[in-house]
Design a protein around this motif. Structure first.
Motif, PDB file in Angstrom:
ATOM      1  N   ARG A   1      -4.533   6.600  -1.093  1.00 56.61           N
ATOM      2  CA  ARG A   1      -3.650   5.440  -1.095  1.00 56.61           C
ATOM      3  C   ARG A   1      -3.883   4.640  -2.361  1.00 56.61           C
ATOM      4  O   ARG A   1      -4.918   4.759  -3.021  1.00 56.61           O
ATOM      5  N   ARG A   2      -2.913   3.807  -2.675  1.00 55.13           N
ATOM      6  CA  ARG A   2      -3.020   2.922  -3.826  1.00 55.13           C
ATOM      7  C   ARG A   2      -2.475   1.578  -3.393  1.00 55.13           C
ATOM      8  O   ARG A   2      -1.360   1.483  -2.874  1.00 55.13           O
ATOM      9  N   ASP A   3      -3.264   0.522  -3.589  1.00 53.87           N
ATOM     10  CA  ASP A   3      -2.877  -0.825  -3.185  1.00 53.87           C
ATOM     11  C   ASP A   3      -2.581  -1.683  -4.417  1.00 53.87           C
ATOM     12  O   ASP A   3      -3.276  -1.581  -5.435  1.00 53.87           O
ATOM     13  N   TYR A   4      -1.574  -2.531  -4.282  1.00 50.46           N
ATOM     14  CA  TYR A   4      -1.234  -3.507  -5.318  1.00 50.46           C
ATOM     15  C   TYR A   4      -1.080  -4.861  -4.646  1.00 50.46           C
ATOM     16  O   TYR A   4      -0.310  -4.998  -3.684  1.00 50.46           O
TER      17      TYR A   4
ATOM     18  N   PHE B   1       3.269   0.298 -12.457  1.00 50.43           N
ATOM     19  CA  PHE B   1       3.300   1.481 -11.597  1.00 50.43           C
ATOM     20  C   PHE B   1       4.729   1.923 -11.343  1.00 50.43           C
ATOM     21  O   PHE B   1       5.064   3.110 -11.475  1.00 50.43           O
TER      22      PHE B   1
ATOM     23  N   ARG C   1       0.857  -1.191   0.000  1.00 55.38           N
ATOM     24  CA  ARG C   1       0.000   0.000   0.000  1.00 55.38           C
ATOM     25  C   ARG C   1       0.891   1.239   0.000  1.00 55.38           C
ATOM     26  O   ARG C   1       1.786   1.378   0.835  1.00 55.38           O
TER      27      ARG C   1
END
Length: 114
Positions: free
Chosen positions: A76-79, A92, A47
């Motif tokens: 936030r950005r989750d992978y 990303f 995250r």
């Protein structure tokens, strides 16, 4: 610790919804990252906590006509870290200029901060 009894005495149905940001490409920074696992399936993820540093155009205003304070927005950005989803994280990382050649995620993830 908050006084929940006072919070729960507020009139229901009168809460003001904060304004959503307009769609666009906002300049920003990655403030931090964390690795964890998601809910009941325990799917591992990374995250990224994001901070906006400016507007893509003219600043947006709230109902009172005041400029929205971007520092109050928590993004936030989750992978997910699964074999089927790691390509998204790769894309990303490449998009922000990280060289991935011959390196592990453990090596490159700290480079995204800032």
């Amino acid at each position: 610790m908050p006084d929940f009894s006072q919070l729960l005495k507020k009139p229901a149905g009168e809460a003001k919804k904060p304004p959503a940001l307009d769609a666009g490409n906002y300049p920003g920074i990655i403030k931090s990252f964390e690795v964890g696992d998601a809910n009941k399936n325990k799917t591992p993820y990374v995250r990224f906590h994001l901070g906006l540093t400016g507007w893509p155009g003219e600043p947006q205003t709230n109902e009172e006509g005041e400029a929205i304070d971007l520092s109050t927005k928590q993004l936030r950005r989750d992978y997910y870290l699964t074999d089927d989803a790691l390509w998204r994280l790769d894309e990303f990382l490449r998009s922000i200029g990280i060289d991935l050649a011959g390196r592990s995620y453990e090596e490159v993830l700290p480079e995204v901060v800032g």
